[in-house]
Each structure stands twice: as C-alpha cells, then as structure tokens.
Scaffold this active site. Sequence first.
Site, PDB file in Angstrom:
ATOM      1  N   ASP A 156      13.113  39.293  15.693  1.00  0.00           N
ATOM      2  CA  ASP A 156      13.164  40.252  16.787  1.00  0.00           C
ATOM      3  C   ASP A 156      14.594  40.761  16.922  1.00  0.00           C
ATOM      4  OD1 ASP A 156      11.108  40.824  19.386  1.00  0.00           O
ATOM      5  OD2 ASP A 156      13.230  41.243  19.749  1.00  0.00           O
ATOM      6  N   ARG A 185     -16.754  46.015  23.959  1.00  0.00           N
ATOM      7  CA  ARG A 185     -16.183  45.932  25.298  1.00  0.00           C
ATOM      8  C   ARG A 185     -16.776  47.028  26.183  1.00  0.00           C
ATOM      9  NH1 ARG A 185      -9.907  45.934  23.690  1.00  0.00           N
ATOM     10  NH2 ARG A 185     -10.787  47.172  21.965  1.00  0.00           N
ATOM     11  N   HIS A 238      -3.525  55.836  22.831  1.00  0.00           N
ATOM     12  CA  HIS A 238      -2.713  55.732  21.605  1.00  0.00           C
ATOM     13  C   HIS A 238      -2.576  57.100  20.931  1.00  0.00           C
ATOM     14  CE1 HIS A 238      -2.849  51.384  22.008  1.00  0.00           C
ATOM     15  NE2 HIS A 238      -4.170  51.419  22.074  1.00  0.00           N
ATOM     16  N   VAL A 278      -7.272  46.130  11.507  1.00  0.00           N
ATOM     17  CA  VAL A 278      -8.334  46.534  12.424  1.00  0.00           C
ATOM     18  C   VAL A 278      -7.721  47.091  13.703  1.00  0.00           C
ATOM     19  CG1 VAL A 278     -10.260  45.710  13.835  1.00  0.00           C
ATOM     20  CG2 VAL A 278      -9.987  44.898  11.479  1.00  0.00           C
ATOM     21  N   SER A 279      -8.146  48.290  14.083  1.00  0.00           N
ATOM     22  CA  SER A 279      -7.519  48.971  15.220  1.00  0.00           C
ATOM     23  C   SER A 279      -8.105  48.577  16.568  1.00  0.00           C
ATOM     24  CB  SER A 279      -7.620  50.488  15.043  1.00  0.00           C
ATOM     25  OG  SER A 279      -8.970  50.888  14.928  1.00  0.00           O
ATOM     26  N   ALA A 285       0.024  46.342  15.150  1.00  0.00           N
ATOM     27  CA  ALA A 285       0.562  47.607  15.658  1.00  0.00           C
ATOM     28  C   ALA A 285      -0.197  48.819  15.121  1.00  0.00           C
ATOM     29  CB  ALA A 285       2.039  47.722  15.284  1.00  0.00           C
ATOM     30  N   ILE A 286      -1.322  48.611  14.467  1.00  0.00           N
ATOM     31  CA  ILE A 286      -2.025  49.699  13.804  1.00  0.00           C
ATOM     32  C   ILE A 286      -2.519  50.762  14.786  1.00  0.00           C
ATOM     33  CG2 ILE A 286      -4.286  48.566  13.805  1.00  0.00           C
ATOM     34  CD1 ILE A 286      -2.742  50.712  10.963  1.00  0.00           C
ATOM     35  N   ASP A 287      -2.804  50.385  16.045  1.00  0.00           N
ATOM     36  CA  ASP A 287      -3.196  51.368  17.059  1.00  0.00           C
ATOM     37  C   ASP A 287      -2.134  52.442  17.247  1.00  0.00           C
ATOM     38  OD1 ASP A 287      -5.755  50.924  17.957  1.00  0.00           O
ATOM     39  OD2 ASP A 287      -5.184  49.396  19.404  1.00  0.00           O
ATOM     40  N   GLU A 314      -2.172  51.942  27.979  1.00  0.00           N
ATOM     41  CA  GLU A 314      -1.053  51.323  27.264  1.00  0.00           C
ATOM     42  C   GLU A 314       0.320  51.794  27.730  1.00  0.00           C
ATOM     43  OE1 GLU A 314      -2.103  54.917  24.689  1.00  0.00           O
ATOM     44  OE2 GLU A 314      -3.208  53.401  25.847  1.00  0.00           O
ATOM     45  N   TYR A 356      -7.624  53.299  26.912  1.00  0.00           N
ATOM     46  CA  TYR A 356      -6.585  53.260  25.887  1.00  0.00           C
ATOM     47  C   TYR A 356      -6.660  54.571  25.111  1.00  0.00           C
ATOM     48  CZ  TYR A 356      -5.960  48.234  26.619  1.00  0.00           C
ATOM     49  OH  TYR A 356      -5.689  47.009  27.171  1.00  0.00           O
ATOM     50  N   LYS A 388     -11.805  52.122  24.654  1.00  0.00           N
ATOM     51  CA  LYS A 388     -11.136  52.767  23.523  1.00  0.00           C
ATOM     52  C   LYS A 388     -11.053  54.274  23.700  1.00  0.00           C
ATOM     53  CE  LYS A 388      -9.564  51.192  20.471  1.00  0.00           C
ATOM     54  NZ  LYS A 388      -8.143  50.785  20.372  1.00  0.00           N
ATOM     55  N   SER A 444      -3.002  42.350  24.211  1.00  0.00           N
ATOM     56  CA  SER A 444      -1.968  41.860  23.294  1.00  0.00           C
ATOM     57  C   SER A 444      -2.066  40.349  23.144  1.00  0.00           C
ATOM     58  CB  SER A 444      -0.578  42.261  23.805  1.00  0.00           C
ATOM     59  OG  SER A 444      -0.425  43.660  23.793  1.00  0.00           O
ATOM     60  N   VAL A 456       5.174  44.673  16.441  1.00  0.00           N
ATOM     61  CA  VAL A 456       6.208  45.490  17.089  1.00  0.00           C
ATOM     62  C   VAL A 456       5.559  46.505  18.035  1.00  0.00           C
ATOM     63  CG1 VAL A 456       7.826  45.227  15.195  1.00  0.00           C
ATOM     64  CG2 VAL A 456       6.255  47.157  15.188  1.00  0.00           C
ATOM     65  N   LEU A 457       6.310  46.895  19.070  1.00  0.00           N
ATOM     66  CA  LEU A 457       5.802  47.869  20.030  1.00  0.00           C
ATOM     67  C   LEU A 457       6.952  48.699  20.584  1.00  0.00           C
ATOM     68  CD1 LEU A 457       3.542  48.994  21.933  1.00  0.00           C
ATOM     69  CD2 LEU A 457       4.252  47.232  23.569  1.00  0.00           C
TER      70      LEU A 457
END
Length: 370
Positions: free
Chosen positions: A198, A15, A96, A298-299, A268-270, A118, A94, A75, A134, A239-240
């Site tokens: 949820d 990107r 994180h 994968v982040s 949600a790994i980020d 984010e 981003y 990133k 997302s 989840v966030l």
Amino acid sequence: MFIGVPKETKTHEYRVGLTPASVRELIMRGHQVMVQKRAGFEIDLSDNKYEAVGAEIVETAEEIFARAELIVKVKELQKSELAMLRAGQVLFAYLHLAPDPAQAKELIDSDCVAIAYETVTGAQGGLPLLVPMSEVAGRMSIQAGANALEMNQGGRGVLLAGVPGVPAARVVIIGGGVVGTNAARMAMGMEAHVTVLDQSLHRLQELDLQFGSKLNTVFATMDALEEYVPTADLVIGAVLTPGAAAPKLVNREMIGGMRRGSVLVDVAIDQGGCFATSQPTTLADPIYTVDGVVHYCVSNMPGAVARTATFALNNVTLPFVLALADKGYKKALLDDVHLRNGLNVCRGQLTHAAVAHDLGLPYVAAIDAL
C-alpha cells in the site's frame, strides 16, 4: 413516494435492492413500494414475504420503471433497463460509471437523477455503502483464488496453507483498504504467507498493529510490485480511487514474468481493473488465462453469496433510501453532503468530478445541478 424494486438482470446476480424489512420501514412511513415478481426468490425472500409487509408485486420491470419515482437496485442498469428510464426518475444503485462511458451517456441522455452507492461518503470518512460489499469481496477473493489455484481450474496445484514440509502459498495483496484487509484476514486464517502493499504508510502501520508478525507489509512502489508480483502464487487486486477508474498497477511484463498457473483476482474490476490483462467476467464463466496466468475478474463477486450480501447492503442503504423517500431527492441531497457526494448524474449533467475526469466529459458541481 412510489418506490420500485426490479429483479436484477445481470448474469447470476441474485441480490435485491430492498429486503422485506426495508420495505416495511418505507410503508410504515406512508410510502408505496412495488417489487418485481420473484425479485428475491433465489435468496429465500419470496413474494409472500414482500406482500406480508404491504408491497405490491408486479410482473415486469416495465411496470416498475413506468410508475416508480425512485428505483432502488443493486447493480448498474443493463441495456434493456436503461431504455426504460424516464426523465426526472431517481435511480439509487451501484453505477461504476468511470470505466463505462456507454452507461454514462445513456444516463445523461435519459434526463434521470442517478445516485451511486459507491461514491456516497460517510460522516466518519470512507464510503459506507461500498464497505459491506468490499468486506464480502475481500473475503471471497481468497476463496476464489484458492479454488483457481487448483489443477482443474488451470492453477499451479498449490494449497494455500501448504502442509508440514511443504511451504504455504505466497499471497500478495495490492491495496490495504477494506478489501485488502479482509483478504489478508482470510488468507492468514488459511495459513498462507501474506504480503500487503500500500502507498499509505499510516495504513501499513495500522495493519501491522492489527495483525503483527503474521502479516508482511510493504510500501508500494514500482520496484516493490516488480519484486513481489512475479513470485506470488496468488495476487489480489484491491485498489480503489473513489469514483475514478482503477489505476493499472500491474503491467503486462510483470504478468508475463509470473509462473505458469499463478492466479490474479481483480476485485477492482468494477472500476476497470488494476491488472493490464483484466477483462470483466461473470459468475457463469469466471476464469480465463493470459500468458499462462489464471485470471478471476468477476464484476459482481458478492452476487455469489447474494443473501448475505443483500442484508449487509440493506443495513447501510436503508437510511439513505428513507431520506430520499421522505424528503424527495432534491431536499435529501441538499440536506446531506454525504448523500450528495453520491450524485453522479442529474438531469443531463455529470456531477461527480472523478467520473467526469475519467470520461473526459464536462463536470457540473452537484450543488449547482440541484
């Protein structure tokens, strides 16, 4: 303003922070834009396309960091890039930070101004700069999970849709937000048996109205997780908690109770991941196995579809980039509470409450830091 767009250096990240169309808008307003050579080459955004709209092409990231007032990336900064940050330089990307204390320390020590995509909020609610990625990640999670279920990836050898006479795969999605909704849409399109968990009853009602009887909605409790996760073929972690580290909702015992070859995809790994066994992976080496369960963590999932993701991201970031360039960062942040909510680090101070809480560091309100 002098704006710089470095080439992304994260593994298999293609990107780019600004498209030629975005650069053109900035230059029409009197700003100068530098783009690192071949920054968009892999997604057919050649240097010639940037030059045609007035951008200056430079050879190295060092030139950009040395001259630009505003750095626009995708990133988070990698270690080599963090060392190039200057005092007072504005970074828009981003970040994180909650699960990444090392990066947070470097940003604080650099005396820069770091605004995180984010945590920028929207006038209609939500996190508008996170939404397009997302959407991409939610849809990709099902593709990735379906692939990981194949035998050559270590999976159970299950086809999501099944075939006549053989049941469809059971897909459990934890979280009914943007990621979860898009994952559910894709999984149902592939004719899997889909359950969304949820903790918002209102959100479950919205999903029920949207998808009807094709989707199973369940209120998320520990009992529900213990019932649905071990019997799933594919579990999507969606989840966030804005700005904060993701809660570890699926513990090691639940994972140990899953069938051999089942798959976990942690979107949600980020933010640190929502499975106890999650560790960040790359697009070059995306999969590992724990207790016989295949993990895909994968982040930067949208980096796999970098052209689509770049244009989707620029659609939402451009108005904020224009504001920062036109007004300067202080006035832009003071004028817009939603952009100000994106401010994570300001001249040596941590300015996002959730990030500060998770890192155990002092917090200063953004309005006070400015």
